[in-house]
Design a protein around this motif. Structure first.
Motif, PDB file in Angstrom:
ATOM      1  N   LEU A 192      -9.994  56.211  36.833  1.00  9.77           N
ATOM      2  CA  LEU A 192     -11.283  56.819  36.504  1.00  9.77           C
ATOM      3  C   LEU A 192     -12.420  55.869  36.846  1.00  9.77           C
ATOM      4  O   LEU A 192     -12.355  54.660  36.564  1.00  9.77           O
TER       5      LEU A 192
ATOM      6  N   SER B  58     -15.287  63.419  40.741  1.00 11.12           N
ATOM      7  CA  SER B  58     -14.336  64.500  40.440  1.00 11.12           C
ATOM      8  C   SER B  58     -14.352  65.606  41.478  1.00 11.12           C
ATOM      9  O   SER B  58     -13.757  66.666  41.280  1.00 11.12           O
TER      10      SER B  58
ATOM     11  N   ARG C 247     -13.115  70.789  39.213  1.00 11.20           N
ATOM     12  CA  ARG C 247     -13.148  69.701  38.248  1.00 11.20           C
ATOM     13  C   ARG C 247     -13.285  70.223  36.833  1.00 11.20           C
ATOM     14  O   ARG C 247     -13.726  71.353  36.603  1.00 11.20           O
TER      15      ARG C 247
ATOM     16  N   ASP D 199      -9.502  59.903  40.053  1.00 10.56           N
ATOM     17  CA  ASP D 199      -9.105  61.159  39.403  1.00 10.56           C
ATOM     18  C   ASP D 199     -10.227  61.749  38.561  1.00 10.56           C
ATOM     19  O   ASP D 199     -10.028  62.755  37.890  1.00 10.56           O
ATOM     20  N   GLY D 200     -11.383  61.107  38.602  1.00 14.31           N
ATOM     21  CA  GLY D 200     -12.503  61.590  37.816  1.00 14.31           C
ATOM     22  C   GLY D 200     -13.359  60.430  37.355  1.00 14.31           C
ATOM     23  O   GLY D 200     -13.279  59.315  37.888  1.00 14.31           O
TER      24      GLY D 200
ATOM     25  N   LEU E  94     -13.070  65.450  35.273  1.00 15.69           N
ATOM     26  CA  LEU E  94     -11.749  65.200  35.830  1.00 15.69           C
ATOM     27  C   LEU E  94     -11.439  66.161  36.968  1.00 15.69           C
ATOM     28  O   LEU E  94     -11.812  67.342  36.912  1.00 15.69           O
ATOM     29  N   LYS E  95     -10.738  65.646  37.982  1.00 17.71           N
ATOM     30  CA  LYS E  95     -10.232  66.522  39.031  1.00 17.71           C
ATOM     31  C   LYS E  95      -9.099  67.367  38.457  1.00 17.71           C
ATOM     32  O   LYS E  95      -8.270  66.872  37.697  1.00 17.71           O
TER      33      LYS E  95
END
Length: 229
Positions: free
Chosen positions: A149, A169, A224, A71-72, A60-61
């Motif tokens: 995602l 990410s 991340r 966002d990931g 994940l970011k």
């Protein structure tokens, strides 16, 4: 004649008494054997602790100036939303707030339930085509926000999955859609393979070849959050 009959009569009764006694003893012994066998056959089964489900595999970011298009990335172990989503929300609920809705493109999901019970609450599930990228999962948290995602296919090999998750990410990577990111990785792998095929004993030593500009092999790990890898 009378005495003979008396002796026979006495002997008959004595023999009958002995036979009944032996029968009773044999029956009691048989009952004991049955009780012993029953105790042996019906011992309580060993108690096994429930096995926890494996953690979700996520990259994940973290907070930053720009989220980009993704966002990931999430790398599920199957295409079964009923079994995969609880592990995902277990991780995301504390980070993003309670996830209340998700949406997918039905192309790669054979069964899409209307709702899924997770962690004491229910997540509504929807699907949209073609509005949602086939390789993306959209998540909504009531009153908090929306997240997108990349869904790494479950059958992806580990090295490719790691590259995709790092790219999705990474703040320094190009802002690609989920499908564009997948296509870039496939192209990169094809180019590196065509450049010089590796011998079997070299494959483990040199990995998958040089990185392309579209899908960076290196990433700033401080930008991340990696979970379950």
């Amino acid at each position: 004649m009378d005495s003979t009959e008396g002796i026979s009569h006495t002997g008959f009764h004595a023999g009958s008494f002995s036979a009944r006694d032996e029968t009773r003893v044999a029956a009691e012994a048989a009952r004991r054997r049955v009780r012993i066998m029953s105790a042996t056959l019906h011992e309580p089964l060993p108690h096994h602790e429930p096995v926890a489900a494996p953690a979700a595999r996520l990259a994940l970011k973290t907070d930053g100036p720009s989220r980009g298009l993704l966002d990931g990335a999430w790398w599920p172990r199957s295409r079964d939303l009923l079994s995969e989503l609880p592990a995902l929300t277990d991780v995301l609920d504390p980070l993003w707030g309670r996830i209340t809705r998700i949406a997918v493109n039905p192309k790669y999901w054979p069964v899409i339930p209307h709702e899924i019970a997770v962690g004491g609450h229910v997540v509504k599930v929807g699907w949209f085509s073609p509005e949602i990228d086939p390789h993306k999962l959209l998540l909504l948290s009531y009153g908090t926000g929306r997240w997108d995602l990349l869904v790494v296919p479950p059958e992806t090999e580990t090295k490719s999955a790691a590259r995709l998750m790092a790219a999705a990410s990474d703040y320094d990577g190009p802002p690609l859609t989920a499908s564009a990111l997948m296509a870039a990785d496939e192209t990169r792998h094809a180019v590196s393979t065509a450049d010089r095929p590796l011998e079997p004993d070299e494959a483990g030593k040199y990995g998958d070849g040089p990185a392309s500009a579209a899908v960076p092999a290196r990433t700033d790990r401080a930008s991340r959050l990696v979970i379950g890898m």
